[in-house]
Write an enzyme that holds these catalytic residues in place. Structure first.
Site, PDB file in Angstrom:
ATOM      1  N   GLU A  57       0.887  -1.260   0.056  1.00 14.85           N
ATOM      2  CA  GLU A  57      -0.144  -0.068  -0.129  1.00 14.85           C
ATOM      3  C   GLU A  57       0.813   1.268   0.047  1.00 14.85           C
ATOM      4  O   GLU A  57       0.435   2.303  -0.794  1.00 14.85           O
ATOM      5  CB  GLU A  57      -0.990  -0.080   1.083  1.00 14.85           C
ATOM      6  CG  GLU A  57      -2.036  -0.975   1.160  1.00 14.85           C
ATOM      7  CD  GLU A  57      -2.906  -0.932  -0.142  1.00 14.85           C
ATOM      8  OE1 GLU A  57      -3.010   0.073  -0.482  1.00 14.85           O
ATOM      9  OE2 GLU A  57      -3.424  -1.759  -0.402  1.00 14.85           O
ATOM     10  N   TYR A 138      -6.339   6.605   3.982  1.00 15.77           N
ATOM     11  CA  TYR A 138      -6.501   5.464   3.275  1.00 15.77           C
ATOM     12  C   TYR A 138      -5.903   4.043   3.458  1.00 15.77           C
ATOM     13  O   TYR A 138      -6.316   3.072   3.484  1.00 15.77           O
ATOM     14  CB  TYR A 138      -6.250   5.992   1.736  1.00 15.77           C
ATOM     15  CG  TYR A 138      -6.179   4.859   0.964  1.00 15.77           C
ATOM     16  CD1 TYR A 138      -7.187   3.899   0.418  1.00 15.77           C
ATOM     17  CD2 TYR A 138      -4.789   4.143   0.586  1.00 15.77           C
ATOM     18  CE1 TYR A 138      -6.928   2.898  -0.404  1.00 15.77           C
ATOM     19  CE2 TYR A 138      -4.615   3.110  -0.135  1.00 15.77           C
ATOM     20  CZ  TYR A 138      -5.934   2.547  -0.542  1.00 15.77           C
ATOM     21  OH  TYR A 138      -5.594   1.456  -1.425  1.00 15.77           O
ATOM     22  N   ASP A 156      -9.583   5.018  -2.039  1.00 13.31           N
ATOM     23  CA  ASP A 156      -8.551   5.888  -2.884  1.00 13.31           C
ATOM     24  C   ASP A 156      -9.226   6.377  -4.225  1.00 13.31           C
ATOM     25  O   ASP A 156     -10.219   6.609  -4.211  1.00 13.31           O
ATOM     26  CB  ASP A 156      -7.519   4.788  -3.131  1.00 13.31           C
ATOM     27  CG  ASP A 156      -7.740   3.773  -4.096  1.00 13.31           C
ATOM     28  OD1 ASP A 156      -9.154   3.836  -4.652  1.00 13.31           O
ATOM     29  OD2 ASP A 156      -6.916   2.939  -4.648  1.00 13.31           O
TER      30      ASP A 156
END
Length: 353
Positions: A57, A138, A156
């Protein structure tokens, strides 16, 4: 009425059945990615590694999947656990990150790994993850959902685009993004939050793309207002982007018998802690003075590079290292240096080759 209740009321029955339709599609079309477990594996007791989820991520912020995948494989081969990464030398990690861009992520990557190692484990909640360095809303939502199967929303740019089209958003984009976040959170199924997050990511990346969305194969087009209107590419409606300012400077390819001159840039600021070539300040007025130790030099061209907040234009200057080179620079073998340089310096070195 609490915000959560307001958001749930706003959704109503508008998206009844959407999570099931999306998850059915995901079960058949999920992307195979090096940091993922397969669809349905959570139901068989297979648990994702939070280190791999988090690392992916962070790498995927402002980076495409194909570009990030090679770096992910290198990192997990070199540092297979968060403890291994926490013990790594800063310069080794910064060199391995070179070319991924947004280098503050690499500095925060190390800080986060060291804090997790010191704690002895990962926080399991979205709120706990938010306390770690470099983890924003996020990423916290994504890691909580993907690694720990928490009912968290991972929203996102892909997810914003999907829901902007579903809703045919017309309001101020900041307000619409908050509205989308509330709606997504309400739609996350209790039993499959991780797969729901991955399904939305895949839908936005492969079907509901920024240009030419493939609505005919979209599993949730029944709920999509933009599809009904026949203008899905119109959404999301965002304010016009401001032109980026341009900064100017010079970068020096200083070659000697034992290699090319490089320095480790200061730990704070742009490209902090990265290996770099000698360069002037980067200024918008274009008046950066040539470094005073530069002697015999030849301008050989210009490179351009776009950062988040500005565009950079650097004159590339070739310099003979026979003169005095300040002690904080060192001459290193050019072939070995190239792979550790950020992209803007790689461009300059390539131009001078």
């Amino acid at each position: 009425m609490a915000k959560r209740e307001k958001a749930a009321f706003a959704v109503g029955t508008r998206f009844d059945g959407l999570p099931d339709a999306l998850l059915d599609w995901y079960g058949r079309h999920a992307r195979t990615l090096p940091w993922r477990i397969g669809p349905g594996e959570r139901g068989r007791g297979i648990v994702p590694d939070p280190y791999r989820v988090w690392l992916a991520e962070i790498m995927l912020q402002q980076t495409t999947v194909p570009h990030a995948a090679g770096y992910f494989e290198t990192f997990t081969r070199t540092w297979p656990t968060v403890e291994a990464l926490a013990s790594a030398a800063d310069e080794d990690v910064m060199a391995a990150w070179a070319g991924l861009g947004y280098y503050a992520r690499a500095r925060n990557l190390l800080k986060c790994a060291r804090e997790v190692a010191a704690r002895g484990d990962w926080p399991r909640t979205e709120a706990g993850l938010r306390e770690l360095p470099g983890i924003g809303p996020y990423t916290a939502g994504a890691v909580a959902a993907l690694a720990f199967n928490r009912r968290s929303a991972a929203v996102d740019g892909n997810v914003d685009r999907v829901f902007a089209r579903l809703l045919a958003t017309q309001g101020e984009w900041k307000d619409e993004k908050r509205r989308i976040a509330h709606i997504v959170r309400d739609l996350v199924p209790e039993d499959r939050p991780g797969e729901f997050a991955e399904a939305l990511m895949d839908l936005g990346a492969t079907v509901c793309t920024p240009k030419r969305p493939n609505c005919l194969i979209c599993p949730i087009r029944t709920w999509c207002t933009a599809y009904a209107e026949g203008e899905p590419e119109r959404y999301p409606v965002k304010p016009a982007k401001k032109a980026k300012p341009v900064r100017y400077g010079e970068v020096y390819i200083v070659r000697g018998a034992s290699g090319v001159a490089v320095e480790t840039r200061p730990p704070q600021g742009l490209l902090g802690g990265m290996l770099g070539l000698p360069t002037t300040d980067w200024r918008e007025d274009g008046a950066a003075a040539r470094l005073d130790w530069i002697g015999d030099a030849q301008e050989i061209g210009e490179v351009k590079h776009v950062f988040t907040h500005f565009e950079l234009r650097l004159k590339v200057v070739a310099v003979n290292a026979e003169g005095v080179v300040p002690s904080h620079y060192e001459l290193r073998e050019e072939e070995g240096v190239a792979g550790a340089l950020p992209s803007v310096f790689k461009k300059a070195l390539k131009l001078a080759s």
